[in-house]
Design a protein around this motif. Structure first.
Motif, mmCIF file in Angstrom:
data_model
loop_
_atom_site.group_PDB
_atom_site.id
_atom_site.type_symbol
_atom_site.label_atom_id
_atom_site.label_comp_id
_atom_site.label_asym_id
_atom_site.label_seq_id
_atom_site.Cartn_x
_atom_site.Cartn_y
_atom_site.Cartn_z
ATOM 1 N N PRO A 171 21.120 -69.626 -40.722
ATOM 2 C CA PRO A 171 19.685 -69.936 -40.641
ATOM 3 C C PRO A 171 18.900 -69.141 -41.676
ATOM 4 C CG PRO A 171 20.599 -69.498 -38.462
ATOM 5 C CD PRO A 171 21.641 -69.103 -39.450
ATOM 6 N N VAL A 172 17.883 -69.769 -42.222
ATOM 7 C CA VAL A 172 17.052 -69.086 -43.215
ATOM 8 C C VAL A 172 16.261 -67.959 -42.563
ATOM 9 C CG1 VAL A 172 15.138 -69.380 -44.830
ATOM 10 C CG2 VAL A 172 16.900 -71.156 -44.642
ATOM 11 N N ALA A 173 15.804 -68.188 -41.347
ATOM 12 C CA ALA A 173 14.985 -67.186 -40.657
ATOM 13 C C ALA A 173 15.351 -67.138 -39.181
ATOM 14 C CB ALA A 173 13.504 -67.517 -40.807
ATOM 15 N N GLU A 174 15.204 -65.954 -38.591
ATOM 16 C CA GLU A 174 15.412 -65.775 -37.161
ATOM 17 C C GLU A 174 14.360 -64.818 -36.618
ATOM 18 O OE1 GLU A 174 19.513 -64.641 -36.382
ATOM 19 O OE2 GLU A 174 19.931 -66.748 -35.883
ATOM 20 N N GLN A 175 13.942 -65.053 -35.386
ATOM 21 C CA GLN A 175 12.947 -64.200 -34.740
ATOM 22 C C GLN A 175 13.250 -64.138 -33.252
ATOM 23 O OE1 GLN A 175 9.877 -63.013 -36.598
ATOM 24 N NE2 GLN A 175 10.137 -61.539 -34.962
ATOM 25 N N SER A 176 13.262 -62.936 -32.692
ATOM 26 C CA SER A 176 13.492 -62.773 -31.258
ATOM 27 C C SER A 176 12.187 -62.369 -30.571
ATOM 28 C CB SER A 176 14.564 -61.718 -30.988
ATOM 29 O OG SER A 176 15.826 -62.159 -31.437
ATOM 30 N N LEU A 177 11.927 -62.963 -29.422
ATOM 31 C CA LEU A 177 10.725 -62.674 -28.638
ATOM 32 C C LEU A 177 11.158 -62.207 -27.252
ATOM 33 C CD1 LEU A 177 8.769 -65.961 -29.456
ATOM 34 C CD2 LEU A 177 8.702 -63.806 -30.729
ATOM 35 N N ARG A 178 10.508 -61.186 -26.739
ATOM 36 C CA ARG A 178 10.865 -60.636 -25.428
ATOM 37 C C ARG A 178 9.621 -60.601 -24.543
ATOM 38 N NH1 ARG A 178 15.090 -57.554 -23.337
ATOM 39 N NH2 ARG A 178 14.514 -55.967 -21.807
ATOM 40 N N PHE A 179 9.731 -61.261 -23.380
ATOM 41 C CA PHE A 179 8.589 -61.377 -22.472
ATOM 42 C C PHE A 179 8.884 -60.686 -21.141
ATOM 43 C CE2 PHE A 179 8.707 -65.145 -25.187
ATOM 44 C CZ PHE A 179 7.418 -65.191 -25.687
ATOM 45 N N ALA A 180 7.854 -60.065 -20.568
ATOM 46 C CA ALA A 180 7.963 -59.495 -19.233
ATOM 47 C C ALA A 180 7.663 -60.599 -18.226
ATOM 48 C CB ALA A 180 6.974 -58.339 -19.064
ATOM 49 N N ILE A 181 8.698 -61.022 -17.478
ATOM 50 C CA ILE A 181 8.544 -62.166 -16.586
ATOM 51 C C ILE A 181 9.642 -62.139 -15.536
ATOM 52 C CG2 ILE A 181 9.960 -63.664 -18.053
ATOM 53 C CD1 ILE A 181 8.074 -65.973 -17.376
ATOM 54 N N ASP A 182 9.354 -62.645 -14.327
ATOM 55 C CA ASP A 182 10.392 -62.652 -13.296
ATOM 56 C C ASP A 182 11.353 -63.821 -13.516
ATOM 57 O OD1 ASP A 182 9.114 -64.966 -12.372
ATOM 58 O OD2 ASP A 182 8.048 -63.912 -10.775
ATOM 59 N N GLU A 183 12.409 -63.860 -12.725
ATOM 60 C CA GLU A 183 13.463 -64.851 -12.936
ATOM 61 C C GLU A 183 12.962 -66.280 -12.782
ATOM 62 O OE1 GLU A 183 18.032 -65.826 -11.396
ATOM 63 O OE2 GLU A 183 16.780 -64.361 -10.336
ATOM 64 N N ALA A 184 12.180 -66.531 -11.724
ATOM 65 C CA ALA A 184 11.663 -67.874 -11.494
ATOM 66 C C ALA A 184 10.766 -68.310 -12.642
ATOM 67 C CB ALA A 184 10.903 -67.928 -10.171
ATOM 68 N N GLY A 185 9.927 -67.397 -13.105
ATOM 69 C CA GLY A 185 9.053 -67.715 -14.227
ATOM 70 C C GLY A 185 9.832 -67.971 -15.502
ATOM 71 N N ALA A 186 10.915 -67.207 -15.701
ATOM 72 C CA ALA A 186 11.746 -67.392 -16.890
ATOM 73 C C ALA A 186 12.405 -68.767 -16.882
ATOM 74 C CB ALA A 186 12.810 -66.300 -16.961
ATOM 75 N N LEU A 187 12.908 -69.185 -15.724
ATOM 76 C CA LEU A 187 13.525 -70.512 -15.619
ATOM 77 C C LEU A 187 12.512 -71.612 -15.897
ATOM 78 C CD1 LEU A 187 15.791 -69.997 -12.475
ATOM 79 C CD2 LEU A 187 16.557 -70.381 -14.831
ATOM 80 N N ALA A 188 11.309 -71.440 -15.382
ATOM 81 C CA ALA A 188 10.256 -72.433 -15.605
ATOM 82 C C ALA A 188 9.927 -72.529 -17.093
ATOM 83 C CB ALA A 188 9.018 -72.080 -14.798
ATOM 84 N N ARG A 189 9.821 -71.388 -17.749
ATOM 85 C CA ARG A 189 9.512 -71.386 -19.180
ATOM 86 C C ARG A 189 10.631 -72.039 -19.981
ATOM 87 N NH1 ARG A 189 4.302 -70.744 -20.756
ATOM 88 N NH2 ARG A 189 3.283 -69.437 -19.194
ATOM 89 N N LEU A 190 11.877 -71.711 -19.675
ATOM 90 C CA LEU A 190 13.007 -72.270 -20.418
ATOM 91 C C LEU A 190 13.115 -73.774 -20.207
ATOM 92 C CD1 LEU A 190 15.714 -69.505 -19.843
ATOM 93 C CD2 LEU A 190 14.506 -70.033 -21.977
ATOM 94 N N ASN A 191 12.824 -74.233 -18.983
ATOM 95 C CA ASN A 191 12.835 -75.671 -18.725
ATOM 96 C C ASN A 191 11.745 -76.377 -19.528
ATOM 97 O OD1 ASN A 191 15.012 -75.843 -16.940
ATOM 98 N ND2 ASN A 191 13.750 -75.309 -15.172
ATOM 99 N N GLU A 192 10.598 -75.742 -19.605
ATOM 100 C CA GLU A 192 9.507 -76.322 -20.378
ATOM 101 C C GLU A 192 9.860 -76.364 -21.868
ATOM 102 O OE1 GLU A 192 5.075 -75.070 -22.012
ATOM 103 O OE2 GLU A 192 5.931 -73.986 -20.302
ATOM 104 N N TRP A 193 10.335 -75.250 -22.405
ATOM 105 C CA TRP A 193 10.674 -75.188 -23.829
ATOM 106 C C TRP A 193 11.855 -76.092 -24.157
ATOM 107 C CZ3 TRP A 193 10.521 -69.142 -23.578
ATOM 108 C CH2 TRP A 193 9.187 -68.729 -23.550
ATOM 109 N N GLY A 194 12.779 -76.248 -23.179
ATOM 110 C CA GLY A 194 13.944 -77.089 -23.422
ATOM 111 C C GLY A 194 13.595 -78.558 -23.601
ATOM 112 N N GLY A 195 12.448 -78.970 -23.095
ATOM 113 C CA GLY A 195 12.022 -80.352 -23.245
ATOM 114 C C GLY A 195 11.251 -80.611 -24.519
#
Length: 245
Positions: A171-195
């Motif tokens: 990859p030409v570029a990579e960036q890591s992001l780290r968020f303070a969030i509980d497990e349920a919130g993390a799953l919700a975010r990943l489901n949203e981003w996955g779509g």
């Protein structure tokens, strides 16, 4: 190298006739994985080296004893890599062990597993016969699936001699992001981003923090990072620290 193969084929053939078990041993970095190893050790790590590499064709062929760090360095010189990010578990990890274990890294969800990158295999079967399957291009259909069967076989189908693999540009570029969030919130975010068509190449939630990695074109990574951070902030989720490459 030919003498090594002759020695191994004879030893395997003798073991087949006598019913003796052999324990195939390469770099030993993944000895913890799989079932208990029974039988006399068959050391195969000395069969190493790059056989062929065509950067323009995105194909490399290496002997099974080739250290993964050596293979990675060769590919890095041309800006390429094994996109499925095989775990090493130590500096002695080999190409053969990578294939036999069938383990892939966090990018598997985006690009596929090790078996999806196998184009061809040369091996010694349980009767001491040297066999070849597949080839060095994606168009080789005959025997292609047989080569892929070696991924995750843990040495039960034979001794891997050489492997031809598809490689990809880094990859030409990579960036890591780290968020303070509980497990349920993390799953919700990943489901949203996955779509959405976002360049997310890895994600992990651990101990109250969700880390996502973005990979791709510089503009796409930058735009997505800003969008993801803004969206998370709007939902009350903040970064645990500064953005890091």
């Amino acid at each position: 190298m030919a003498s090594l193969i002759d020695n191994w084929t004879q030893r395997i053939a003798d073991a087949a006739r006598s019913g003796e078990a052999l324990a195939i041993c390469g770099g030993g970095s993944k000895d913890f994985y799989g079932g208990r190893q029974d039988g006399e050790r068959l050391e195969v790590g000395s069969y190493r080296g790059i056989v062929a590499y065509e950067p323009t064709e995105l194909v490399i062929t290496a002997r099974a004893g080739t250290p993964l760090v050596e293979l990675a360095a060769t590919l890095a010189d041309k800006g390429q890599w094994l996109a499925f990010e095989p775990p090493h578990f130590g500096p002695t990890a080999t190409v053969g062990g990578m294939l036999a274990s069938g383990l892939s890294g966090p990018r598997r969800q985006a690009v596929g597993a090790v078996r999806d990158f196998v184009l061809g295999v040369k091996m010694v079967n349980g009767l001491g016969e040297v066999l070849s399957f597949g080839g060095q291009v994606m168009k080789n259909v005959a025997g292609y699936d047989v080569a892929r069967l070696m991924a995750g076989s843990l040495g039960t189908l034979g001794v891997v001699l050489e492997v031809s693999l598809k490689v990809l540009p880094r990859p030409v570029a990579e960036q890591s992001l780290r968020f303070a969030i509980d497990e349920a919130g993390a799953l919700a975010r990943l489901n949203e981003w996955g779509g959405r068509p976002l360049p997310i190449s890895a994600s992990v939630w651990h101990d109250g923090a969700l880390t996502v990695r973005l990979s791709g074109a510089a503009a796409a990574v930058a735009d997505t990072a800003g969008d993801v951070v803004a969206g998370a902030a709007a939902g009350g989720v903040g970064l645990t620290g500064p953005l890091r490459p």
